[in-house]
Design a protein around this motif. Structure first.
Motif, mmCIF file in Angstrom:
data_model
loop_
_atom_site.group_PDB
_atom_site.id
_atom_site.type_symbol
_atom_site.label_atom_id
_atom_site.label_comp_id
_atom_site.label_asym_id
_atom_site.label_seq_id
_atom_site.Cartn_x
_atom_site.Cartn_y
_atom_site.Cartn_z
ATOM 1 N N SER A 117 0.907 -1.110 0.141
ATOM 2 C CA SER A 117 -0.013 0.107 0.072
ATOM 3 C C SER A 117 0.750 1.144 0.010
ATOM 4 N N LEU A 118 2.024 1.130 0.721
ATOM 5 C CA LEU A 118 2.811 2.493 0.850
ATOM 6 C C LEU A 118 3.559 2.635 -0.448
ATOM 7 N N VAL A 119 4.008 1.493 -1.040
ATOM 8 C CA VAL A 119 4.760 1.618 -2.246
ATOM 9 C C VAL A 119 3.750 2.284 -3.540
ATOM 10 N N THR A 120 2.562 1.635 -3.407
ATOM 11 C CA THR A 120 1.276 2.078 -4.401
ATOM 12 C C THR A 120 1.305 3.659 -4.168
ATOM 13 N N LEU A 121 1.066 4.110 -2.924
ATOM 14 C CA LEU A 121 0.751 5.427 -2.475
ATOM 15 C C LEU A 121 1.790 6.399 -2.971
ATOM 16 N N VAL A 122 3.132 6.037 -2.858
ATOM 17 C CA VAL A 122 4.235 6.823 -3.282
ATOM 18 C C VAL A 122 4.077 7.045 -4.669
ATOM 19 N N VAL A 123 4.103 5.857 -5.484
ATOM 20 C CA VAL A 123 3.982 6.042 -6.880
ATOM 21 C C VAL A 123 2.978 6.951 -7.488
ATOM 22 N N TYR A 163 -1.360 17.739 -9.969
ATOM 23 C CA TYR A 163 -2.627 17.928 -9.554
ATOM 24 C C TYR A 163 -2.780 17.771 -8.113
ATOM 25 N N VAL A 164 -2.076 17.169 -7.394
ATOM 26 C CA VAL A 164 -2.026 16.918 -5.879
ATOM 27 C C VAL A 164 -1.408 18.137 -5.142
ATOM 28 N N ILE A 165 -0.367 18.460 -5.696
ATOM 29 C CA ILE A 165 0.323 19.592 -4.759
ATOM 30 C C ILE A 165 -0.616 20.875 -4.923
ATOM 31 N N PRO A 166 -1.149 21.502 -6.012
ATOM 32 C CA PRO A 166 -1.890 22.275 -5.980
ATOM 33 C C PRO A 166 -3.244 22.196 -5.104
ATOM 34 N N PHE A 167 -3.768 21.209 -4.972
ATOM 35 C CA PHE A 167 -4.951 20.784 -3.833
ATOM 36 C C PHE A 167 -4.253 20.961 -2.641
ATOM 37 N N ILE A 168 -3.279 20.385 -2.378
ATOM 38 C CA ILE A 168 -2.778 20.418 -0.899
ATOM 39 C C ILE A 168 -2.361 22.088 -0.496
ATOM 40 N N LEU A 181 1.525 9.515 -5.811
ATOM 41 C CA LEU A 181 1.779 10.804 -5.335
ATOM 42 C C LEU A 181 2.711 11.356 -6.267
ATOM 43 N N HIS A 182 3.861 10.606 -6.694
ATOM 44 C CA HIS A 182 4.719 10.921 -7.411
ATOM 45 C C HIS A 182 4.356 11.441 -8.959
ATOM 46 N N TYR A 183 3.438 10.506 -9.379
ATOM 47 C CA TYR A 183 3.009 10.827 -10.796
ATOM 48 C C TYR A 183 1.823 11.832 -10.979
ATOM 49 N N TRP A 190 9.283 13.161 1.763
ATOM 50 C CA TRP A 190 8.519 14.203 1.006
ATOM 51 C C TRP A 190 9.120 15.056 0.028
ATOM 52 N N GLY A 191 10.541 15.139 0.470
ATOM 53 C CA GLY A 191 11.510 15.935 -0.379
ATOM 54 C C GLY A 191 11.858 14.961 -1.697
ATOM 55 N N ALA A 192 11.731 13.837 -1.455
ATOM 56 C CA ALA A 192 12.147 12.646 -2.608
ATOM 57 C C ALA A 192 10.892 12.495 -3.693
ATOM 58 N N ILE A 193 9.808 12.711 -3.009
ATOM 59 C CA ILE A 193 8.670 12.347 -3.630
ATOM 60 C C ILE A 193 8.240 13.759 -4.316
ATOM 61 N N TRP A 194 8.228 14.962 -3.839
ATOM 62 C CA TRP A 194 7.794 16.126 -4.284
ATOM 63 C C TRP A 194 8.799 17.145 -4.691
ATOM 64 N N GLY A 195 10.210 16.796 -4.135
ATOM 65 C CA GLY A 195 11.231 17.822 -4.388
ATOM 66 C C GLY A 195 11.051 18.942 -3.316
ATOM 67 N N VAL A 196 11.409 20.193 -3.903
ATOM 68 C CA VAL A 196 11.412 21.358 -2.679
ATOM 69 C C VAL A 196 10.183 21.625 -2.176
ATOM 70 N N MET A 197 8.820 21.465 -2.866
ATOM 71 C CA MET A 197 7.738 21.701 -2.447
ATOM 72 C C MET A 197 7.403 20.583 -1.573
ATOM 73 N N GLY A 198 7.807 19.474 -1.589
ATOM 74 C CA GLY A 198 7.636 18.505 -0.726
ATOM 75 C C GLY A 198 8.222 18.719 0.703
ATOM 76 N N MET A 199 9.390 19.437 0.638
ATOM 77 C CA MET A 199 9.971 19.581 1.721
ATOM 78 C C MET A 199 9.446 20.913 2.574
ATOM 79 N N ILE A 200 8.686 21.567 1.829
ATOM 80 C CA ILE A 200 7.916 22.778 2.466
ATOM 81 C C ILE A 200 6.675 22.307 3.037
ATOM 82 N N LEU A 201 6.242 21.233 2.592
ATOM 83 C CA LEU A 201 4.646 20.787 2.998
ATOM 84 C C LEU A 201 4.868 19.649 3.708
ATOM 85 N N SER A 202 6.053 19.227 4.120
ATOM 86 C CA SER A 202 6.551 17.814 4.783
ATOM 87 C C SER A 202 5.776 17.861 6.180
ATOM 88 N N VAL A 203 5.865 18.875 6.706
ATOM 89 C CA VAL A 203 5.520 18.972 8.501
ATOM 90 C C VAL A 203 3.919 19.055 8.248
#
Length: 356
Positions: free
Chosen positions: A20-26, A34-39, A28-30, A308-321
């Motif tokens: 489930s985790l691997v599927t979720l990561v894949v 669409y997901v980052i603007p919603f977050i 979220l990455h692809y 989250w940085g590995a999944i979404w880059g810099v924006m993932g770092m900002i949104l991680s917390v």
């Protein structure tokens, strides 16, 4: 299937979680476009809630203004701040463009001085380290993030509007989905808990980052650094990235000082002065203001930053917390996932809604 060939329940559960985790990561990455603007829209929605609560502290507004008008005022205020920041960035970038020849000359003079001082080709060594660190990739990623955000601004705006519209029918949908009043109340309290924690984090973190940016702006202005407002805004944004953000925010204006003045002394002045501000605000003031309200361990903060940085880059770092805070709150209320909330918590202690 015989009992000897049966898969142990614990192994099945572990396998299910990992898959489930691997599927979720894949996913979220692809689907990040669409997901980052919603977050981001969701977080702005939480900020609108916080601003609306502050407006309701005024008795006249609380009694006379309808909820939609309070939300509209908060929404307009946030957009005014964003557009003001963008205008300041454009002015700063224009200043940099006008002085690019001077920066290039000072850079060449600085490299020549370093070559003479160390008796070696500093530029070659520097380029070798830059290749290893892939700074170009980091810069490119940062520029891609900014460009993507600007391109997604309209989509984020649409998300926010629909979230505000959906909010008006949230209770009606809750009653339709969960007929039992006790379940309705628990889910409502769950959302209110998430709203309170995330809004508190965003408001306090914004306050601390704003203070850091203002103090840094004053120092950079005194030192005569070009585009002080740009560096102050960069420091403000990067302070949302836990731990490494403040370090990067300190290095950028310090390195730029070398390009502007062609000397190493300004680099030291900026590094020390801005670094002192970061240490005092980040290590002294911020813990006093934030406290342990997030209930997250320092290790979890670093791990969430990395993941989250590995999944979404810099924006993932900002949104991680904020994302990790939401995960902890939701997992606290689901018995089968409560162990995740305990593992992510600061001291292994969680407070469920039925304990309030």
């Amino acid at each position: 299937m015989s009992a000897s060939h049966a898969v142990p329940a614990g192994l099945r559960k572990t396998t299910y979680i990992l898959v489930s985790l691997v599927t979720l990561v894949v996913i979220l990455h692809y689907t990040q476009d669409y997901v980052i603007p919603f977050i981001i829209a969701l977080l702005i929605w939480f900020v609108i809630h916080e601003l609306r609560e502050n407006l309701q502290m005024v008795p006249y507004i609380r009694k006379k203004w309808p909820l939609w008008l309070q939300s509209m005022v908060a929404f307009v205020f946030i957009n005014a701040v964003i557009f003001g920041v963008l205008e300041l960035l454009l002015v700063s970038m224009a200043q940099f463009t006008r002085s690019v020849d001077l920066y290039e000359t000072n850079f060449n003079e600085t490299i020549a001085s370093l070559n003479a001082a160390f008796g070696m080709d500093v530029m070659s060594e520097l380029l070798e380290y830059i290749d290893k660190l892939d700074v170009g990739g980091l810069v490119s990623g940062g520029l891609d993030m900014v460009t993507s955000l600007l391109g997604d601004a309209f989509l984020i705006l649409i998300y926010i509007i629909f979230l505000l519209v959906e909010e008006s029918v949230f209770d009606a949908k809750m009653r339709a989905i969960y007929p039992a009043r006790s379940t309705q109340e628990k889910n409502r309290e769950l959302f209110q808990k998430m709203d309170k924690n995330i809004s508190r984090y965003l408001s306090l973190k914004s306050l601390v980052s704003l203070l850091t940016g203002i103090l840094s702006y004053v120092v950079l202005l005194i030192l005569g650094i070009d585009g002080a407002i740009f560096w102050a805004l960069l420091i403000f944004v990067l302070n949302y990235i836990p731990t490494v953000g403040s370090l990067i925010a300190t290095l950028f204006p310090a390195v730029f000082a070398v390009l502007q003045f062609g000397e190493l002394a300004p680099f030291v002045y900026v590094l020390v002065s801005v670094g002192v501000i970061q240490v005092l605000v980040g290590n002294v003031l911020e813990p006093k203001i934030m406290g342990n309200s997030l209930n997250m361990s320092s290790l979890v903060v670093i791990l969430s930053l990395t993941i989250w940085g590995a999944i979404w880059g810099v924006m993932g770092m900002i949104l991680s917390v904020p994302i990790t805070v939401m995960m902890i709150i939701v997992c606290e209320e689901i018995p089968s996932l409560r162990f995740i909330a305990i593992a992510l918590s600061e001291k292994g202690e969680i407070k469920m809604l039925d304990e309030d």
